[in-house]
Design a protein around this motif. Structure first.
Motif, PDB file in Angstrom:
ATOM      1  N   ASN A 116       0.852  -1.174   0.000  1.00 20.89           N
ATOM      2  CA  ASN A 116       0.000   0.000   0.000  1.00 20.89           C
ATOM      3  C   ASN A 116       0.897   1.235   0.000  1.00 20.89           C
ATOM      4  N   SER A 117       0.752   2.093  -0.955  1.00 19.86           N
ATOM      5  CA  SER A 117       1.678   3.201  -1.151  1.00 19.86           C
ATOM      6  C   SER A 117       1.640   4.241  -0.032  1.00 19.86           C
ATOM      7  N   THR A 118       0.612   4.197   0.814  1.00 21.70           N
ATOM      8  CA  THR A 118       0.491   5.213   1.870  1.00 21.70           C
ATOM      9  C   THR A 118       0.861   4.691   3.247  1.00 21.70           C
ATOM     10  N   SER A 119       1.325   3.469   3.346  1.00 22.51           N
ATOM     11  CA  SER A 119       1.605   2.861   4.647  1.00 22.51           C
ATOM     12  C   SER A 119       3.105   2.791   4.926  1.00 22.51           C
ATOM     13  N   ARG A 120       3.445   2.843   6.216  1.00 22.72           N
ATOM     14  CA  ARG A 120       4.791   2.521   6.664  1.00 22.72           C
ATOM     15  C   ARG A 120       4.917   1.014   6.794  1.00 22.72           C
ATOM     16  N   TYR A 121       6.151   0.505   6.701  1.00 20.87           N
ATOM     17  CA  TYR A 121       6.369  -0.927   6.821  1.00 20.87           C
ATOM     18  C   TYR A 121       7.578  -1.217   7.699  1.00 20.87           C
ATOM     19  N   ALA A 136       6.375   5.609   3.991  1.00 17.96           N
ATOM     20  CA  ALA A 136       5.619   5.356   2.765  1.00 17.96           C
ATOM     21  C   ALA A 136       6.406   5.888   1.565  1.00 17.96           C
ATOM     22  N   PHE A 137       6.491   5.061   0.518  1.00 16.65           N
ATOM     23  CA  PHE A 137       7.285   5.421  -0.659  1.00 16.65           C
ATOM     24  C   PHE A 137       6.455   6.092  -1.756  1.00 16.65           C
ATOM     25  N   ASN A 138       5.139   6.232  -1.527  1.00 16.42           N
ATOM     26  CA  ASN A 138       4.256   6.700  -2.600  1.00 16.42           C
ATOM     27  C   ASN A 138       4.431   5.837  -3.847  1.00 16.42           C
ATOM     28  N   SER A 139       4.607   4.556  -3.618  1.00 18.78           N
ATOM     29  CA  SER A 139       4.780   3.579  -4.685  1.00 18.78           C
ATOM     30  C   SER A 139       4.018   2.329  -4.304  1.00 18.78           C
ATOM     31  N   PHE A 183       4.350   7.315  14.682  1.00 16.57           N
ATOM     32  CA  PHE A 183       5.330   8.390  14.779  1.00 16.57           C
ATOM     33  C   PHE A 183       4.678   9.743  14.496  1.00 16.57           C
ATOM     34  N   ASP A 184       5.276  10.791  15.051  1.00 17.08           N
ATOM     35  CA  ASP A 184       4.762  12.157  14.904  1.00 17.08           C
ATOM     36  C   ASP A 184       5.505  12.892  13.796  1.00 17.08           C
ATOM     37  N   ASP A 185       4.829  13.881  13.229  1.00 17.84           N
ATOM     38  CA  ASP A 185       5.475  14.660  12.170  1.00 17.84           C
ATOM     39  C   ASP A 185       6.441  15.698  12.727  1.00 17.84           C
ATOM     40  N   VAL A 188       7.253  10.992  10.748  1.00 23.60           N
ATOM     41  CA  VAL A 188       6.363  10.293   9.819  1.00 23.60           C
ATOM     42  C   VAL A 188       7.075   9.934   8.523  1.00 23.60           C
ATOM     43  N   SER A 189       7.880  10.842   8.022  1.00 22.09           N
ATOM     44  CA  SER A 189       8.531  10.630   6.730  1.00 22.09           C
ATOM     45  C   SER A 189       9.964  10.116   6.858  1.00 22.09           C
ATOM     46  N   SER A 190      10.386   9.777   8.065  1.00 26.04           N
ATOM     47  CA  SER A 190      11.763   9.321   8.280  1.00 26.04           C
ATOM     48  C   SER A 190      11.865   7.808   8.133  1.00 26.04           C
ATOM     49  N   ASN A 191      12.972   7.371   7.536  1.00 34.58           N
ATOM     50  CA  ASN A 191      13.323   5.958   7.511  1.00 34.58           C
ATOM     51  C   ASN A 191      14.264   5.685   8.675  1.00 34.58           C
TER      52      ASN A 191
END
Length: 863
Positions: free
Chosen positions: A99-104, A160-163, A197-199, A216-219
């Motif tokens: 799912n392109s909108t999920s973290r994994y 999320a990779f938007n992929s 996680f928080d933004d 949120v956007s951190s790996n």
């Protein structure tokens, strides 16, 4: 079929197609994916979890093969997924629809065994996912050996990779033109991660103001996940189906003594996602204890080895089930001595008992200091005057964030010279004909390649030697001796599989578990007199009226078993007025217990810091130091073999009811070098603040390492402050460094305990501080021997005694203010040698007044 019916049918058909596509794209997000790499049929692991084959996810698998490990490590948690592997000889990629909108969560399993036609020491890997570098030049073999682990788990949290897909690419790194390089992997897990996680996460220590990072956007890579104050939590008991492991925090602690709590309460998550942490994390906690005066002076600190030049997200888990009002417990949170939050009040955050919360802070760890460490410290807030001066923590997670180049890769740990030499020695002991290999390895000049060759040789030999149930990584309690009438059951953890010597068994009394439970009233909490890394210490009574101290191992502790064996082996052969006396031990079922005489006055540290009921005078402190120096001098010169204590500190110097000082806690002790050597190569262990810097740098242990630690003790006694205090200004954090700086500036007098000012003669002060500073010399050869230190301390003590006689004041407790009279031992070096240098004379010399000791009452942290 009319037009309306056709359009209706077409609409349903298109919806079905969309639904099918949606279900296909989110199949992984709906259920965890577990791949048993290299397996044709997958299989179930020891927890009956289903693992499937990896072949259908390979999109470029022509440069890889399936294989099976040649050896089976007894400490493997399960054959699946570790006994099969995907061997990768060229760039190979897995592809997963997501799912392109999920973290994994991406979890990788490595078992660095030997595989047919592949030498595991030649495996170096670059691992990327999409555009992120997860591992670079990664050697599972070197890492596992350096960490003494049979297998490794690397866990990453991916944004999320938007992929609609995640690609995981393995690429081998060639390290030598003569050897065939390859990569490998044994298991892959991919699990959808909820919004945890928080933004905006506060960045600590940025120009003394908060910056923020976007969680949120951190790996990230999970570096540590701890159930603070509790035991190991198995992945099957994790919350949210995330299959995380939560480990005991004890190995990472040092500092003041702490108290652990376990509560049978219902956890009310309220708005906190249950996947944040399992309820068992919030049902256990660690705090400082009930003494407010001690708590004001101390703190609770954890230290973690980390990679430099990365930002780390530190997550604190809190749940207060003891208090229910605001300002009952308020404390400060520090990261690497920088304030993260100054007024932490769990009840103010949650609103009541049993309600959990989590707080995230970020900090950048650079390499300016040369030490790749992250310190986490909690200290009670004195300014707000809370009702209880205490701290609280239930759980702790540390995540490494990718840098500006989308890189998460750190360096391989460097195997120590000691590890190579010791393993080669083990090999030679069973394979004398293979000794020529040692010279080949020793003559190689290939840097990391040389290490790989040496480690590979000993790795293979060590595998040949292993017998199920005897390896250091076996996850079971093992019988330590062969003469017991009781047998051990298999449960808990063990780091030791070796048996006690027959001498140790004969020289110690064996207690049954029934006797131990009777002595402690079934380990009643009211009898607890201390808590340490090994476990709790209980006050007990045996044989009707004999007071004893009973140290009970915590089965979840990673560090206790080797220390248990070493303590018995050492103390069963040593008898000295100024060393602890071991009465006996118990090893039955999943219990390991050490029994000592009860120590009435406790540790030296208890009588130094402000807030104690008893304030020791200068002569009293000197007398205790002389006793401790005699014990250490005997270890270095008087025993049959030179013995290096390796953990000298004020909590390991104890006093009996007559204030006779005794050195305790031999769990880390080592037999010293023989006549042909001047040091022992060994893994660095000890307590932060007391650790010999030369030993730390070179991993070469000598008796001068004890001298350095004792030098810190000397200043600790003079100044009445801890060896480390992260709450002080940076230049004062380390007592040893601060003392050396003060000596250069000529301001040593300013460090002296205010209780002692005006009571020390100038000559005594000069002699004492000169000796103490020499003990802290950077190089061991420049430090005095323990005999020289003892001579100086006895000289200073006699000078103080003469001063008293001149003033016709022979009472050592005349300063008032709660001081206590301590008998002065009028011994000298000659008498000491006559009485202690012969082991045979002292071996069975039990004196009812002199044998009261037990080790590690308080604070064995930081090892």
């Amino acid at each position: 079929m009319n037009a309306n019916s056709f359009h209706h049918f077409l609409h349903i058909f298109l919806n079905l197609i969309q639904l099918t596509c949606f279900l296909t794209s989110t199949a992984i997000s709906a259920a965890p994916l577990s791949l048993n790499c290299g397996s044709k049929d997958g299989g179930n692991d020891a927890d009956n979890r289903k693992w499937e084959p990896d072949t259908k996810y390979l999109i470029s698998g022509h440069k890889s093969i399936s294989t099976t490990a040649l050896t089976h490590e007894p400490s493997l948690s399960s054959d699946v997924p570790y006994m099969t592997a995907r061997i990768i000889t060229g760039e190979t990629t897995y592809k997963f629809n997501v799912n392109s909108t999920s973290r994994y969560i991406l979890r990788l399993h490595f078992y660095p065994s030997n595989y047919p036609n592949f030498n595991v020491s030649n495996s170096y890997t670059i691992l990327t996912t999409n555009s992120i570098t997860l591992l670079n030049n990664f050697s599972a073999f070197i890492t596992a050996e350096a960490l003494s682990q049979a297998y490794l788990i690397k866990e990453f949290s991916l944004a999320a990779f938007n992929s609609d897909s995640i690609t995981v690419t393995f690429k081998p790194v060639s390290r030598s033109t003569r050897s065939k390089s390859f990569a490998f992997v044994n298991g892959i897990e991919l699990i959808t991660e909820p919004d945890l996680f928080d933004d905006k996460v506060g960045l600590v220590g940025v120009s003394h103001n908060y910056g923020t990072i976007d969680g949120v956007s951190s790996n990230m890579q999970c570096m540590f996940r701890l159930n603070v104050g509790g035991q190991y939590i198995h992945p099957t008991n994790d919350s949210g189906g995330l299959m995380r492991s939560w480990y005991d925090d004890t190995p990472y602690m040092f500092g003041a003594g702490t108290v652990t709590h376990i509560a049978n309460v219902t956890i009310d998550y309220r708005d906190l996602p249950e996947a944040t942490a399992p309820a068992d994390v919030y049902r256990t906690a660690r705090s400082q204890g009930p003494d407010p005066n001690t708590n004001k002076q101390g703190n609770v600190t954890w230290t973690f080895p980390v990679d430099a030049n990365f930002t780390y997200l530190v997550r604190f888990h809190f749940c207060d089930y003891q208090h229910d009002k605001v300002n009952q417990r308020v404390f400060e949170i520090y990261l690497n001595n920088e304030t993260a939050f100054a007024t932490a009040d769990v009840i103010a955050w949650t609103g009541g008992k049993g309600i959990p919360t989590r707080k995230d802070y970020a900090i950048y760890v650079g390499d300016k200091s040369g030490e790749e460490e992250l310190w986490v410290t909690l200290h009670t807030n004195i300014q707000l005057e809370p009702e209880f001066y205490d701290v609280l923590l239930n759980g702790l997670e540390i995540f490494k964030l990718s840098d500006s180049k989308s890189n998460l890769a750190g360096r391989n740990p460097v195997p120590s010279e000691m590890m190579q030499k010791q393993l080669i020695a083990n090999r030679d002991a069973i394979d004398p004909d293979a000794i020529g290999v040692k010279h080949v390895v020793g003559g190689a000049m290939g840097g990391a390649a040389t290490i790989g060759v040496a480690m590979m040789v000993v790795f293979v030999i060590r595998r040949r030697r292993r017998v199920p149930g005897t390896d250091s990584g076996v996850t079971s309690w093992l019988p330590l001796y062969g003469n017991s009438t009781s047998k051990s059951t298999v449960s808990g953890k063990s780091q030791c599989g070796s048996n006690l010597s027959s001498d140790a068994v004969c020289n110690c009394r064996y207690f049954s578990l029934v006797e131990i439970k009777s002595a402690t009233n079934n380990f009643e909490e009211g009898n607890v007199i201390g808590v340490g890394g090994f476990g709790k210490v209980y006050k007990g009574v045996i044989d009707g009226n004999m007071k004893v101290a009973i140290k009970r191992s915590n089965p979840s502790s990673e560090q206790g078993v080797n220390e248990f064996v070493t303590e018995i082996e050492m103390l069963s052969k040593l008898r000295h007025r100024h060393l602890v006396s071991l009465i006996g031990f118990c090893e039955e079922g999943n219990e390991m217990v050490l029994v000592y005489d009860y120590m009435g006055k406790g540790t030296l540290r208890e009588h130094l810091y402000k807030g104690n009921k008893i304030t020791l005078s200068w002569k009293q402190r000197l007398d205790i130091l002389v006793g401790a120096a005699k014990g250490l001098h005997y270890l270095h010169t008087g025993a049959k073999y030179t013995i290096i204590h390796r953990d000298v500190k004020t909590t390991n110097i104890l006093c009996d009811d007559n204030w006779v000082a005794k050195v305790s806690d031999f769990g880390l002790s080592k037999t010293g070098p023989n006549l042909n050597q001047n040091h022992v190569s060994t893994v660095v262990k000890g307590s932060f603040g007391y650790l010999d810097p030369e030993y730390f740098r070179r991993q070469q242990l000598t008796e001068k390492s004890d001298v350095y630690s004792f030098g810190v003790v000397l200043f600790e006694v003079l100044c009445a402050r801890p060896a480390l205090n992260p709450n002080l200004p940076k230049e004062q954090v380390s007592l040893a460094d601060y003392a050396l700086q003060s000596a250069r500036r000529g301001t040593l007098e300013e460090m002296v305990d205010p209780h002692l000012k005006g009571t020390i003669t100038p000559e005594s002060f000069k002699k004492f501080t000169e000796c103490s500073l020499k003990c802290l010399a950077d190089h061991g050869l420049e430090r005095p021997s323990m005999g020289d230190v003892l001579w100086t301390l006895e000289f200073v003590l006699k000078q103080e005694t003469k001063g008293d006689e001149t003033r016709n004041d022979k009472k050592s407790g005349s300063t008032g203010g709660g001081t206590v009279e301590v008998p002065i031992q009028n011994s000298d070096m000659i008498a000491m040698h006559l009485n202690t240098l012969n082991l045979d004379d002292d071996e069975y010399d039990y004196d009812s007044d002199d044998g009261n000791a037990f080790s590690q009452i308080v604070d064995p942290k930081g090892r």
